[in-house]
Design a protein around this motif. Structure first.
Motif, mmCIF file in Angstrom:
data_model
loop_
_atom_site.group_PDB
_atom_site.id
_atom_site.type_symbol
_atom_site.label_atom_id
_atom_site.label_comp_id
_atom_site.label_asym_id
_atom_site.label_seq_id
_atom_site.Cartn_x
_atom_site.Cartn_y
_atom_site.Cartn_z
ATOM 1 N N ARG A 132 0.833 -1.196 0.000
ATOM 2 C CA ARG A 132 0.000 0.000 0.000
ATOM 3 C C ARG A 132 0.875 1.256 0.000
ATOM 4 O O ARG A 132 0.445 2.308 -0.418
ATOM 5 C CB ARG A 132 -0.866 -0.024 1.266
ATOM 6 N N THR A 133 2.096 1.115 0.482
ATOM 7 C CA THR A 133 2.972 2.281 0.584
ATOM 8 C C THR A 133 4.293 1.983 -0.114
ATOM 9 O O THR A 133 4.557 0.848 -0.506
ATOM 10 C CB THR A 133 3.278 2.606 2.052
ATOM 11 N N LYS A 134 5.089 3.014 -0.248
ATOM 12 C CA LYS A 134 6.437 2.832 -0.788
ATOM 13 C C LYS A 134 7.270 2.031 0.215
ATOM 14 O O LYS A 134 6.923 1.922 1.381
ATOM 15 C CB LYS A 134 7.086 4.207 -0.983
ATOM 16 N N ALA A 135 8.382 1.529 -0.253
ATOM 17 C CA ALA A 135 9.303 0.847 0.646
ATOM 18 C C ALA A 135 9.799 1.836 1.692
ATOM 19 O O ALA A 135 9.818 3.042 1.470
ATOM 20 C CB ALA A 135 10.475 0.283 -0.140
ATOM 21 N N LYS A 136 10.183 1.270 2.847
ATOM 22 C CA LYS A 136 10.633 2.100 3.958
ATOM 23 C C LYS A 136 11.840 2.946 3.550
ATOM 24 O O LYS A 136 12.756 2.446 2.892
ATOM 25 C CB LYS A 136 10.992 1.155 5.105
ATOM 26 N N GLU A 137 11.817 4.196 3.943
ATOM 27 C CA GLU A 137 12.959 5.056 3.608
ATOM 28 C C GLU A 137 13.893 5.163 4.812
ATOM 29 O O GLU A 137 13.707 4.491 5.817
ATOM 30 C CB GLU A 137 12.431 6.431 3.195
ATOM 31 N N HIS A 138 14.842 6.073 4.721
ATOM 32 C CA HIS A 138 15.785 6.239 5.824
ATOM 33 C C HIS A 138 15.034 6.599 7.103
ATOM 34 O O HIS A 138 14.076 7.357 7.065
ATOM 35 C CB HIS A 138 16.785 7.346 5.497
ATOM 36 N N SER A 139 15.513 6.064 8.230
ATOM 37 C CA SER A 139 14.804 6.343 9.476
ATOM 38 C C SER A 139 15.157 7.725 10.007
ATOM 39 O O SER A 139 14.446 8.265 10.839
ATOM 40 C CB SER A 139 15.113 5.279 10.518
ATOM 41 N N ARG A 140 16.245 8.322 9.523
ATOM 42 C CA ARG A 140 16.617 9.662 9.971
ATOM 43 C C ARG A 140 16.257 10.682 8.905
ATOM 44 O O ARG A 140 16.593 10.518 7.742
ATOM 45 C CB ARG A 140 18.118 9.736 10.238
#
Ligand SMILES: [Zn+2]
Length: 442
Positions: free
Chosen positions: A350-358
């Protein structure tokens, strides 16, 4: 009011001070803020060889919430208190979900690895992950408090009641009614043994009375715990001068006569915690639940987790100064999610892949203070931040979540450390809306 922790230039803990004193030290430039949660200041100049009073950290471990209190045994003052909310249920839910995902992939023949079978041996002292997380939460906080305050001893509630006392002492006469320590231990024992139900009608959630199975007016009666049962007021009245058998409940006699070891007097989590606290090198005192309740009632303290913690163990001071304390609400939140992207109801991404956490130096879970000068969102917000790659953040405050606060208005006041923080329940208005939001935060 809770005291402020103080450390010297070498980061060695000193005597905690009154918040007013801390404010003076900060405004006069003699100290700087070292940690926001728990609030700790660091002195800027050397202290002449101070010998701080040792404090005692007291713990009342619970399955959902653990009470923690730092108490000065000599003065009887509660220096600091907190209620630590665990995430054991969350841990279990996550593992259940992972198991379901793996099973589903195997059944769909999605080339997922076969289940392992040769790794089933558990190391000594293994606890289920949900319980392990509770134990580690508490050990973590004891270690942290040792860094901020001169902790010299630990008290922990280990068992519900004193088994020794149950086995060897006959509870004399009316002791169990008159609010003696032995009476409280007996009540805790009976509550545990009869599973917090009336032995005759099975009712729960009522105030129970101690019932003599063979009434006191009959021959062969005794005050030993083997002759005592838990009864609601109605059953106790109806039974009157009859024995349990005459009253139509012969099984109560057998239940009361069962040996003590059959009841759940101790639980594994508390024992595991006890052993790990002992490994810290500090003297660990243990108390019973009966004694905690007795201490708390004697001192007229309300029933909260942190008040219970302050009353754990025989070392509890005769009078405790607790009235002005506002406990810190600590919630174990974990660090991050491993899930790469969110799914819709059919399991499609449903969403894009996880991006940088910072993002711009901020991380989801950091505590921030945002000062927005003007506009519809003008105001000051202090709370937990959720970052977005766009630089437009959400901040969860005690009054609710504000969305779309730009990173340039924010300043970190406390880095993510696996816990969320709020001022204690007393700080919140008694509105149902506020309670709902608080529940969401947890
Ligand atoms: Zn009843």
């Amino acid at each position: 009011m809770s005291c402020v922790f103080v450390v010297d230039q070498q980061q060695k803990p000193l005597d905690p001070v009154h918040p007013g004193r801390a404010r003076f030290l900060l405004t006069a430039g003699h100290a700087a803020v070292w940690r926001r949660y728990p609030f700790t200041i660091i002195l800027k100049s050397a202290m002449p060889d101070a010998q701080p009073d040792p404090l005692r950290v007291k713990i009342d471990p619970g399955s959902k919430t653990t009470g923690i209190a730092v108490v000065n045994d000599v003065s009887g003052a509660v220096v600091w208190a907190a209620e630590l909310t665990h995430r054991g249920e969350q841990v279990k839910a996550n593992l259940d979900q992972r198991r379901a995902c793996r099973r589903s992939r195997r059944q769909r023949h999605a080339r997922y690895r076969q289940p392992r079978f040769a790794n089933r041996r558990r190391s000594a002292g293994w606890l289920p992950p949900s319980l392990e997380s509770r134990v580690r939460n508490i050990v973590t906080w004891v270690e942290r408090l040792r860094r901020y305050a001169p902790i010299g001893a630990i008290s922990q509630e280990l068992v519900k009641f004193d088994t020794q006392l149950m086995q060897h002492a006959e509870i004399r006469g009316v002791e169990y009614q008159q609010g003696t320590l032995a009476g409280y231990e007996v009540r805790e024992y009976l509550l545990e043994k009869f599973h917090r139900r009336c032995a005759y009608c099975g009712v729960t959630d009522t105030s129970f009375e101690v019932d003599h199975i063979i009434p006191r007016s009959r021959p062969g009666t005794s005050n030993r715990v083997g002759n005592l049962a838990l009864a609601c007021h109605a059953c106790n009245q109806a039974k009157g001068n009859q024995t349990a058998e005459e009253f139509g409940h012969p099984q109560v006699q057998a239940q009361a006569a069962q040996p003590l070891k059959d009841t759940a007097a101790v639980n594994t989590t508390r024992w595991a915690l006890y052993r790990r606290l002992q490994a810290s090198g500090l003297p660990v005192e243990v108390g019973t639940g009966g004694r905690t309740k007795w201490n708390r009632t004697q001192r007229g303290m309300p029933k909260t987790h942190w008040c219970d913690a302050a009353c754990v163990g025989p070392s509890t001071p005769q009078s405790i100064r607790w009235q002005a304390i506002q406990p810190l609400d600590i919630t174990a939140t974990g660090w991050q999610r491993r899930q790469m992207c969110l799914m819709d109801a059919n399991g499609f991404p449903r969403t894009k892949a996880k991006e940088h956490s910072r993002v711009q130096g901020y991380r989801t879970g950091d505590m921030v203070k945002a000062v927005v000068a003007a506009g519809t969102k003008g105001g000051t917000y202090v709370g937990r931040v959720a970052v977005r790659a766009s630089g437009s953040f959400n901040i969860t405050t005690p009054a609710g979540t504000v969305q779309g606060i730009s990173a340039r208005y924010c300043a970190v006041i406390h880095r993510l450390d696996g816990y969320g923080y709020q001022k204690g329940a007393a700080a919140l208005p008694p509105m149902s809306k506020a309670r709902g939001l608080r529940a969401n935060f947890r």
